[in-house]
Write a protein that holds these residues in place. Structure first.
Motif, PDB file in Angstrom:
ATOM      1  N   THR A  31       0.808  -1.228   0.000  1.00 22.56           N
ATOM      2  CA  THR A  31       0.000   0.000   0.000  1.00 22.56           C
ATOM      3  C   THR A  31       0.838   1.274   0.000  1.00 22.56           C
ATOM      4  OG1 THR A  31      -0.274  -0.280   2.400  1.00 22.56           O
ATOM      5  CG2 THR A  31      -2.092  -0.996   1.002  1.00 22.56           C
ATOM      6  N   ASN A  32       2.120   1.175  -0.316  1.00 25.71           N
ATOM      7  CA  ASN A  32       2.997   2.334  -0.498  1.00 25.71           C
ATOM      8  C   ASN A  32       3.076   3.234   0.730  1.00 25.71           C
ATOM      9  OD1 ASN A  32       3.398   1.343  -3.053  1.00 25.71           O
ATOM     10  ND2 ASN A  32       1.952   2.740  -4.036  1.00 25.71           N
ATOM     11  N   GLU A  33       2.980   2.617   1.903  1.00 29.47           N
ATOM     12  CA  GLU A  33       3.165   3.372   3.143  1.00 29.47           C
ATOM     13  C   GLU A  33       4.654   3.532   3.422  1.00 29.47           C
ATOM     14  OE1 GLU A  33      -0.619   1.374   5.477  1.00 29.47           O
ATOM     15  OE2 GLU A  33       1.052   0.187   4.704  1.00 29.47           O
ATOM     16  N   SER A  34       4.986   4.516   4.244  1.00 30.67           N
ATOM     17  CA  SER A  34       6.370   4.704   4.661  1.00 30.67           C
ATOM     18  C   SER A  34       6.741   3.656   5.702  1.00 30.67           C
ATOM     19  CB  SER A  34       6.558   6.103   5.254  1.00 30.67           C
ATOM     20  OG  SER A  34       7.842   6.232   5.828  1.00 30.67           O
ATOM     21  N   PRO A  35       7.972   3.157   5.654  1.00 31.34           N
ATOM     22  CA  PRO A  35       8.410   2.221   6.696  1.00 31.34           C
ATOM     23  C   PRO A  35       8.841   2.939   7.971  1.00 31.34           C
ATOM     24  CG  PRO A  35      10.186   2.535   5.132  1.00 31.34           C
ATOM     25  CD  PRO A  35       9.001   3.319   4.602  1.00 31.34           C
ATOM     26  N   ALA A 267      15.530   9.760   1.263  1.00 30.15           N
ATOM     27  CA  ALA A 267      16.808   9.248   0.761  1.00 30.15           C
ATOM     28  C   ALA A 267      16.962   7.766   1.092  1.00 30.15           C
ATOM     29  CB  ALA A 267      17.962  10.050   1.358  1.00 30.15           C
ATOM     30  N   ALA A 268      16.536   7.372   2.280  1.00 33.41           N
ATOM     31  CA  ALA A 268      16.620   5.958   2.665  1.00 33.41           C
ATOM     32  C   ALA A 268      15.743   5.093   1.774  1.00 33.41           C
ATOM     33  CB  ALA A 268      16.227   5.792   4.134  1.00 33.41           C
ATOM     34  N   VAL A 269      14.532   5.554   1.493  1.00 34.96           N
ATOM     35  CA  VAL A 269      13.632   4.805   0.617  1.00 34.96           C
ATOM     36  C   VAL A 269      14.217   4.685  -0.785  1.00 34.96           C
ATOM     37  CG1 VAL A 269      11.377   4.859  -0.537  1.00 34.96           C
ATOM     38  CG2 VAL A 269      11.528   5.300   1.918  1.00 34.96           C
ATOM     39  N   SER A 291      10.576   6.238 -10.141  1.00 34.23           N
ATOM     40  CA  SER A 291      10.911   7.438  -9.373  1.00 34.23           C
ATOM     41  C   SER A 291       9.998   7.547  -8.160  1.00 34.23           C
ATOM     42  CB  SER A 291      10.768   8.688 -10.247  1.00 34.23           C
ATOM     43  OG  SER A 291      11.677   8.657 -11.320  1.00 34.23           O
ATOM     44  N   ALA A 292       9.360   6.439  -7.791  1.00 39.47           N
ATOM     45  CA  ALA A 292       8.395   6.418  -6.695  1.00 39.47           C
ATOM     46  C   ALA A 292       8.931   5.569  -5.540  1.00 39.47           C
ATOM     47  CB  ALA A 292       7.059   5.873  -7.193  1.00 39.47           C
ATOM     48  N   ASN A 293       8.102   5.334  -4.529  1.00 40.31           N
ATOM     49  CA  ASN A 293       8.517   4.482  -3.413  1.00 40.31           C
ATOM     50  C   ASN A 293       8.024   3.047  -3.601  1.00 40.31           C
ATOM     51  OD1 ASN A 293       5.783   5.042  -2.942  1.00 40.31           O
ATOM     52  ND2 ASN A 293       6.029   5.002  -0.721  1.00 40.31           N
ATOM     53  N   ILE A 334       8.467  -0.078  -1.340  1.00 45.77           N
ATOM     54  CA  ILE A 334       9.804  -0.098  -0.759  1.00 45.77           C
ATOM     55  C   ILE A 334       9.696   0.165   0.739  1.00 45.77           C
ATOM     56  CG2 ILE A 334      12.099   0.915  -0.768  1.00 45.77           C
ATOM     57  CD1 ILE A 334      11.326  -0.691  -3.309  1.00 45.77           C
ATOM     58  N   GLY A 335      10.082  -0.826   1.516  1.00 46.41           N
ATOM     59  CA  GLY A 335      10.055  -0.704   2.968  1.00 46.41           C
ATOM     60  C   GLY A 335      11.439  -0.492   3.529  1.00 46.41           C
ATOM     61  N   SER A 336      11.649  -0.937   4.744  1.00 50.05           N
ATOM     62  CA  SER A 336      12.968  -0.870   5.357  1.00 50.05           C
ATOM     63  C   SER A 336      13.897  -1.850   4.649  1.00 50.05           C
ATOM     64  CB  SER A 336      12.879  -1.225   6.838  1.00 50.05           C
ATOM     65  OG  SER A 336      12.510  -2.599   6.985  1.00 50.05           O
ATOM     66  N   LEU A 337      15.200  -1.661   4.816  1.00 45.34           N
ATOM     67  CA  LEU A 337      16.150  -2.581   4.187  1.00 45.34           C
ATOM     68  C   LEU A 337      15.932  -3.998   4.699  1.00 45.34           C
ATOM     69  CD1 LEU A 337      18.475  -2.930   2.237  1.00 45.34           C
ATOM     70  CD2 LEU A 337      20.054  -2.383   4.104  1.00 45.34           C
ATOM     71  N   GLU A 338      15.613  -4.147   5.961  1.00 46.87           N
ATOM     72  CA  GLU A 338      15.342  -5.470   6.526  1.00 46.87           C
ATOM     73  C   GLU A 338      14.156  -6.128   5.817  1.00 46.87           C
ATOM     74  OE1 GLU A 338      14.662  -7.439  10.959  1.00 46.87           O
ATOM     75  OE2 GLU A 338      13.933  -5.408  10.560  1.00 46.87           O
TER      76      GLU A 338
END
Length: 354
Positions: A31-35, A267-269, A291-293, A334-338
């Motif tokens: 759902t393209n939420e921020s991690p 930047a992290a995402v 160019s999105a998350n 795109i979530g956290s690297l984990e």
């Protein structure tokens, strides 16, 4: 279905939101939420004293929130309308700038909410196909006389349109409104906000759901000429005057003021997106430039629907659209690297089992 439902409501095909399952814990990449959590400044703004004011109506003008947004973009408050998420702002725009004798055009593969709004308001819509490579070419829109809506970057493809191309579209016909939906712009695309003072037919819509971690706060906004904003307010005050709640106004103002946290999270995402893209391509996936998350990807080894189902069985949610041209793809937030490592590991295991 209720026997009392109107013929018009019965004919609607509502937008289908991404799954929010409650049956188990998933790695949610659908759902393209921020991690990341909201800015620490948001947490400080939501005090007990402010919660105790929930017995009072919110400010219908959203003055403090509009002022914070305007300051961030170096605009004036009269260039801003805030809403209950960008979906509400888009609904106001569809009602304000489309109608009898004024249709609307958007891509055949894009955000599904546009189609739902067309049905809800009984509008005449023209769906213009993306090119074979899923790019949007503004030349295909040049002769359309009505309102144009462009998601930039597009969803679900993630592909962005250069700002210079949208400028050509604005200049080709100054008598039509071009709505640029920039829900994902903060992750690598060019925003059209700097062009607002030059083009009074440009309306930019953004959200704090993604890049500012406020999906649950429901804060979106439109940026445009005072005349366009006045038209949106005419619709707002005819439908939902107190449209942004008190706490969301505070959260939104605090979030937009914390630019350092915003830059760090986006930047992290973007970094996690590029890592994931390379890993998916190493596994043989075709991945569209994003160019999105999120990433839009497919494998020649497994159909999109099966890939979605097998990942879900293993505790990972992605988004699959059972639609022509994109049925083989899945959209991966795109979530956290984990989280992305867990996804790639699961996909690697699945590919080895095929």
């Amino acid at each position: 279905m209720s026997r009392f439902i109107s013929k018009e409501a019965d004919a609607l095909a509502p937008y289908t939101p991404g799954e929010q399952p409650q049956d188990q814990q998933y790695i949610k990449l659908n759902t393209n939420e921020s991690p990341f959590p909201p800015s620490p400044k948001v947490m400080k703004a939501l005090t007990r004293a402010e919660v105790l004011k929930l017995n009072l109506y919110s400010d219908p003008t959203c003055a403090a929130l509009n002022a914070a947004i305007a300051k961030h973009f170096e605009l004036q408050p009269e260039n801003v309308l805030s809403g209950n998420g960008s979906d509400e702002v888009l609904a106001f725009a569809f009602r304000a700038f489309c109608g009898e004798g004024k249709g609307v055009a958007f891509a055949d593969i894009t955000y599904g909410f546009y189609k739902s709004q067309v049905a809800l308001f009984g509008l005449e819509a023209t769906r213009i196909p993306l090119r074979e490579d899923f790019t949007l070419n503004v030349d295909d829109y040049m002769d359309f006389p009505g309102t144009i809506v462009i998601a930039n970057p597009n969803a679900p493809t993630g592909i962005a349109v250069p700002r210079t191309d949208i400028q050509r579209l604005l200049e080709a016909n100054p008598d039509r409104v071009v709505i640029v939906d920039e829900a994902y712009v903060d992750f690598g695309a060019e925003s059209c906000v700097p062009m607002i003072f030059r083009y009074d037919n440009l309306l930019v819509v953004q959200t704090m759901s993604k890049s500012r971690s406020l999906a649950g706060g429901r804060v979106g906004y439109a940026l445009g000429s005072p005349a366009l904003i006045e038209a949106l307010n005419r619709v707002k005050y005819s439908f939902h005057p107190y449209n942004v709640n008190r706490l969301s106004m505070l959260a939104g103002a605090a979030a937009v003021e914390d630019d350092a946290y915003f830059q760090k999270c986006t930047a992290a995402v973007a970094g996690n997106r590029e890592w994931t893209r390379k890993e998916l391509e190493a596994l043989g996936f075709t991945v569209l430039p994003s160019s999105a998350n999120f990433l839009f990807a497919k494998s020649d080894s497994i159909p999109g629907g099966e890939l979605y189902r097998r990942l879900k069985e293993n505790g990972i949610l992605v988004r699959w659209f059972d639609a022509d041209r994109i049925r083989d793809y899945v959209r991966i937030t795109i979530g956290s690297l984990e989280q992305m490592v867990a996804l790639v590991d699961q996909l690697d295991q699945m590919m080895q089992e095929l």
